[in-house]
Design an enzyme around this catalytic site. Structure first.
Site, PDB file in Angstrom:
ATOM      1  N   LYS A 204       0.863  -1.184   0.000  1.00  0.00           N
ATOM      2  CA  LYS A 204       0.000   0.000   0.000  1.00  0.00           C
ATOM      3  C   LYS A 204       0.894   1.227   0.000  1.00  0.00           C
ATOM      4  O   LYS A 204       1.733   1.400   0.888  1.00  0.00           O
ATOM      5  CB  LYS A 204      -0.909  -0.006   1.219  1.00  0.00           C
ATOM      6  CG  LYS A 204      -1.797   1.235   1.324  1.00  0.00           C
ATOM      7  CD  LYS A 204      -2.796   1.096   2.451  1.00  0.00           C
ATOM      8  CE  LYS A 204      -3.685   2.319   2.578  1.00  0.00           C
ATOM      9  NZ  LYS A 204      -4.672   2.159   3.655  1.00  0.00           N
ATOM     10  N   LYS A 258      -2.189  -1.383  -3.795  1.00  0.00           N
ATOM     11  CA  LYS A 258      -3.068  -0.225  -3.711  1.00  0.00           C
ATOM     12  C   LYS A 258      -2.252   1.049  -3.787  1.00  0.00           C
ATOM     13  O   LYS A 258      -1.224   1.114  -3.100  1.00  0.00           O
ATOM     14  CB  LYS A 258      -3.832  -0.299  -2.380  1.00  0.00           C
ATOM     15  CG  LYS A 258      -4.810   0.796  -2.140  1.00  0.00           C
ATOM     16  CD  LYS A 258      -5.481   0.563  -0.825  1.00  0.00           C
ATOM     17  CE  LYS A 258      -6.303   1.768  -0.469  1.00  0.00           C
ATOM     18  NZ  LYS A 258      -6.647   1.791   0.923  1.00  0.00           N
TER      19      LYS A 258
END
Ligand SMILES: NCC(=O)CCC(=O)O
Ligand SMILES: [Mg+2]
Length: 333
Positions: A204, A258
Site C-alpha cells: 500500500k 493499492k
C-alpha cells in the site's frame, strides 16, 4: 508471456484478421472480466440517513447498516461475490488510540451482522486499521508524533478478532505496520477463527489518490501530517516484493496492491513472482477522476469502467475492489 517466435511478416500475417468481427474478437480475447472478479467497497456510517451522498465521489453514499445490508443483497443479485466495509465514525467518538475500533457493538460489527442476516452468501471483508477511529487520522498509535509499530499490533489483532467474531469472512489489514499479519493470524488461531481469511494490503503506497476516501470516512480533516513513515514510497517496486513475501510468510491468504491503475506494474510483478491471489484497489481518487471527466462529457463512463477493470485482470489481478462494482456488474450481467 513473451512471444516465443517472431510473427510472420506482412502480408502473410495480417493481425487485423483477428479483430475483424465481434465473434472473432470474443473468441480470441485473452482476458475476461465478470462480476465474480469484483469486490464492492461500502462506506458505512452511524448517521440518521440511510444514504448520505459523498460529494467528492458522485454516485457513492455513506450507508446505514440497514442500507449496507440492502447493498449486499444487490451485490448477491448482481453476482458480486464480496463487499468490503469502511466506516465513517462520528468525530465525537474518535480518540488518540482509536478505542472505537475494538468495540464489539460498534458500527462495523453491526453492519457485518446486518449483512450476514440479509445475504449470508456474500463475503464480508473488513478493514483492519485505526485511521477511521483516531482523532489524528493515523493508522496506528501515536506517541511523541511517531506512529508506534508494536503497540499498534495489539490493537489491530483485537480489532480483527472482533470483526471475525461478528461474522466477517475476511479481515484486511490496511495499516502497513510491520508484523501485523502475524499478530492477527495468531489472534485468530488462538480464538478459534482459524478459517477466517486474511487479505493483506501488503503493498500500500502513500498516495494522493486516497483524498476523496478520506472525505468519505471523515478522516481528511483529522489527519495531521502524512503517512509516509508507514505506507510505501511510490518510487519503489522491489520493496513491494519484500512486503508481499513477508505477509505471505506471516499467514496472509490474499494480498493487495493499492492504489490500482498507477500500480499495475506492481500487480504484474507480485502476481508473477508469488502466484498467490492478488487483488488491487481502484481507489477513490481514480474513481473521482473518471467521474469528473464523465460529468464533463469527456469520457464515456461505461466504456471507461470496463476498460479500466479489464486492465487490472490483464495485469494479473484475481479481483478488483472498485466503487464501480455495481455498474460494472450490470454491464457484464
Ligand atoms: N483503507 C481503505 C482505503 O484507504 C481506501 C482508499 C480509497 O478508496 O481511496
Ligand atoms: Mg508490511
Amino acid at each position: 508471456m513473451s512471444t516465443p517466435f517472431a510473427p510472420a511478416p506482412f502480408p502473410l500475417a495480417r493481425p487485423r484478421r483477428l479483430r475483424a468481427q465481434p465473434w472473432i474478437r470474443s473468441l480470441v480475447a485473452e482476458t475476461t472480466l465478470t462480476p465474480a472478479d469484483l469486490v464492492w467497497p461500502l462506506i458505512v456510517h452511524d448517521g440518521e440517513e440511510d444514504a448520505q451522498p459523498v460529494p467528492s465521489m458522485p454516485g457513492v453514499d455513506r450507508l446505514s447498516p440497514r442500507a449496507a445490508a440492502k447493498a449486499a443483497v444487490r451485490a448477491r443479485d448482481l453476482g458480486i461475490p464480496a463487499v468490503a466495509l469502511f466506516p465513517n465514525i462520528a468525530k465525537t467518538a474518535k480518540d488518540a488510540v482509536g478505542t472505537g475500533a475494538t468495540d464489539p457493538d460498534g458500527l462495523v460489527p453491526e453492519c457485518i451482522r446486518a449483512i450476514k442476516d440479509a445475504a449470508p452468501e456474500v463475503g464480508v471483508i473488513t478493514d483492519v486499521a485505526l485511521d477511521c477511529y483516531t482523532d489524528h487520522g493515523h493508522d496506528g498509535v501515536l506517541e511523541d508524533r511517531r506512529i508506534v509499530n508494536d503497540a499498534t499490533l495489539e490493537r489491530l489483532a483485537e480489532q480483527a478478532f472482533i470483526h471475525a467474531h461478528a461474522g466477517a469472512d475476511v479481515v484486511a489489514p490496511s495499516d502497513m505496520m510491520d508484523g501485523r499479519v502475524q499478530a492477527i493470524r495468531e489472534a485468530l488461531e488462538a480464538n478459534g477463527f482459524q478459517d477466517t481469511l486474511i487479505l493483506s494490503y501488503a503493498a500500500k503506497y502513500a498516495s494522493a489518490f486516497y483524498g476523496p476516501y478520506r472525505d468519505a470516512v471523515g478522516s481528511a480533516r483529522a489527519l495531521s501530517g502524512d503517512k509516509k513513515t508507514y505506507q510505501m514510497d511510490f518510487a519503489n517496486s522491489d520493496e513491494a516484493l519484500r512486503e508481499v513475501a513477508m505477509d505471505i510468510a506471516e499467514g496472509a491468504d490474499l494480498v493487495m496492491v493499492k492504489p490500482g491503475l498507477l500500480y499495475l506494474d506492481i500487480v504484474r510483478r507480485v502476481s508473477e513472482t508469488f502466484r498467490v491471489p492478488t487483488l488491487a484497489y481502484q481507489v477513490s481518487g481514480e474513481y473521482a477522476m473518471m467521474k469528473a471527466a464523465v460529468a464533463n462529457g469527456w469520457l464515456d463512463e461505461d466504456r471507461a469502467i470496463l476498460e479500466s477493470l479489464t486492465a487490472f485482470k490483464r495485469a494479473g489481478c484475481a479481483g478488483v475492489l472498485t466503487y464501480f462494482a455495481p455498474r460494472a456488474a450490470e454491464l457484464l450481467g
